[in-house]
Design a protein around this motif. Structure first.
Motif, short mmCIF file in Angstrom:
data_model
loop_
_atom_site.label_atom_id
_atom_site.label_comp_id
_atom_site.label_asym_id
_atom_site.label_seq_id
_atom_site.Cartn_x
_atom_site.Cartn_y
_atom_site.Cartn_z
N ARG A 17 73.73 78.26 44.43
CA ARG A 17 73.57 79.23 45.51
C ARG A 17 72.17 79.85 45.51
O ARG A 17 71.56 80.04 46.58
N SER A 45 74.21 75.78 54.32
CA SER A 45 74.79 76.88 55.09
C SER A 45 75.98 77.49 54.36
O SER A 45 76.13 78.71 54.29
N GLN A 46 76.84 76.63 53.80
CA GLN A 46 78.02 77.11 53.09
C GLN A 46 77.63 77.89 51.83
O GLN A 46 78.23 78.93 51.53
N GLN A 47 76.61 77.41 51.11
CA GLN A 47 76.17 78.10 49.90
C GLN A 47 75.69 79.51 50.23
O GLN A 47 76.01 80.48 49.53
N VAL A 48 74.92 79.65 51.30
CA VAL A 48 74.40 80.97 51.69
C VAL A 48 75.54 81.87 52.16
O VAL A 48 75.60 83.06 51.80
N ARG A 49 76.45 81.34 52.99
CA ARG A 49 77.58 82.16 53.47
C ARG A 49 78.45 82.62 52.31
O ARG A 49 78.89 83.78 52.27
N ASP A 50 78.71 81.73 51.35
CA ASP A 50 79.52 82.10 50.19
C ASP A 50 78.84 83.20 49.39
O ASP A 50 79.50 84.13 48.89
N GLU A 52 76.64 85.45 50.56
CA GLU A 52 76.69 86.70 51.33
C GLU A 52 78.07 87.33 51.25
O GLU A 52 78.21 88.55 51.09
N ARG A 53 79.12 86.50 51.34
CA ARG A 53 80.49 87.02 51.30
C ARG A 53 80.78 87.62 49.93
O ARG A 53 81.38 88.70 49.81
N GLU A 58 74.34 91.13 53.92
CA GLU A 58 73.65 90.14 54.74
C GLU A 58 72.32 89.79 54.07
O GLU A 58 71.54 90.67 53.69
N ARG A 62 69.63 85.94 61.70
CA ARG A 62 69.43 84.75 62.51
C ARG A 62 68.62 85.12 63.75
O ARG A 62 68.98 86.03 64.48
#
Length: 305
Positions: A17, A45-50, A52-53, A58, A62
């Motif tokens: 990540r 994209s998934q690594q960044v969203r995970d 952030e979550r 944030e 974007r």
């Protein structure tokens, strides 16, 4: 041992990540980061969203196709960049460790000694490394090093060029060699004039030995014609052992000389240095280890070879 909660920020900071965060910060988009990391855009994209979550914050705003890091992201990035750099250093250490244990070293030799003694010392230190040896004339070994066919070469007086690094290891001179029953065998020293009257066994062009022989006769003002021309050192030794004439070799050039007699030659007696040499641009941990060998210690018997 206490297990970490899924929401624990430390558990969220996985190496993959952080690498994704670094790549997006530095490239400005998921697509560019994915190309750099050689993964899919969806993975980045998934690594960044995970991340952030898990952090509850944030990290990027974007804007059209751009990913703009938030102030918090920038602070995390400064540390994450160091973590990734340290990870790469660890990976390089592991790669070098594996190379030193199970790698391959290619060595070019113009003659068996001193190269074989150095290889024996190298094998005693790195028994798991495969050593490949290419034997040849002076010109052939210089070419092999220059073209990258071998990692290191051992030769007398290799080219003194910027592209090569060199390390002097010993000195030796060229001597005449004769059969023990040859009339010259009892002489303490001979001259080129003495040798010019004999049947001579020369090497082909490109041989370091022959370059010294030619220079000696030239300085003595004589131009003998050889009776035999051989393309290998072993061929010269075999011819002399059959009493076919007078040959030439480096004084420390072989451990086995078929009971031949060495005769110092007045015009060829200047000692010339032997070197380990290699291309500066292709240094490796193994070639560096070979460069660092102590020739005197390498000559001692070892169970590694």
């Amino acid at each position: 041992m206490k297990s970490l909660s899924p929401k624990d920020p430390v558990a969220a900071l996985t190496f993959s990540r952080l690498r994704a965060l670094n790549a997006v910060t530095e490239t400005g988009s998921f697509s560019a980061a994915a190309r750099r990391m050689a993964v899919s855009q969806a993975t980045v994209s998934q690594q960044v969203r995970d991340l952030e979550r898990a952090l509850g914050a944030e990290l990027f705003r974007r804007s059209a196709n751009d990913m703009i890091p938030t102030p918090l992201c920038q602070q995390i990035y400064d540390i994450a960049r160091e973590i990734e750099d340290d990870g790469l250093k660890i990976a390089e250490l592991l790669r070098r460790h594996r190379t030193m244990e199970h790698g391959e070293l290619r060595v070019g030799l113009g003659q068996p000694l001193p190269g074989m003694a150095l290889i024996r010392g190298f094998r005693s230190r790195f028994p798991g490394v495969e050593v490949k040896i290419e034997m040849g004339s002076w010109g052939r070994i210089v070419e092999a090093v220059a073209e990258g066919r071998v990692d290191v070469g051992v030769l007398p007086e290799p080219p003194e060029q910027e592209r090569f690094r060199r390390r002097r290891i010993q000195s030796q001179s060229v001597v005449a060699i004769v059969h023990p029953d040859h009339p010259l065998a009892g002489r303490p020293m001979v001259s080129c004039a003495d040798l010019a009257a004999e049947r001579l066994i020369f090497r082909t062009a490109g041989s370091s030995t022959q370059r010294v022989v030619d220079d000696g006769f030239r300085r003595a003002g004589v131009a003998p014609r050889p009776s035999i021309v051989m393309d290998t050192r072993d061929g010269v030794l075999d011819a002399v052992s059959h009493d076919l004439g007078v040959g030439f070799m480096w004084s420390k050039g072989a451990s086995r000389q078929a009971e031949l007699t060495q005769l110092p030659c007045r015009e060829m007696s200047r000692e010339r240095p032997d070197y380990i040499f290699a291309l500066r641009s292709t240094a490796t941990p193994l070639s560096n280890a070979f460069f660092a060998l102590d020739p005197e210690q390498s000559e001692r018997p070892s169970s590694g070879f």
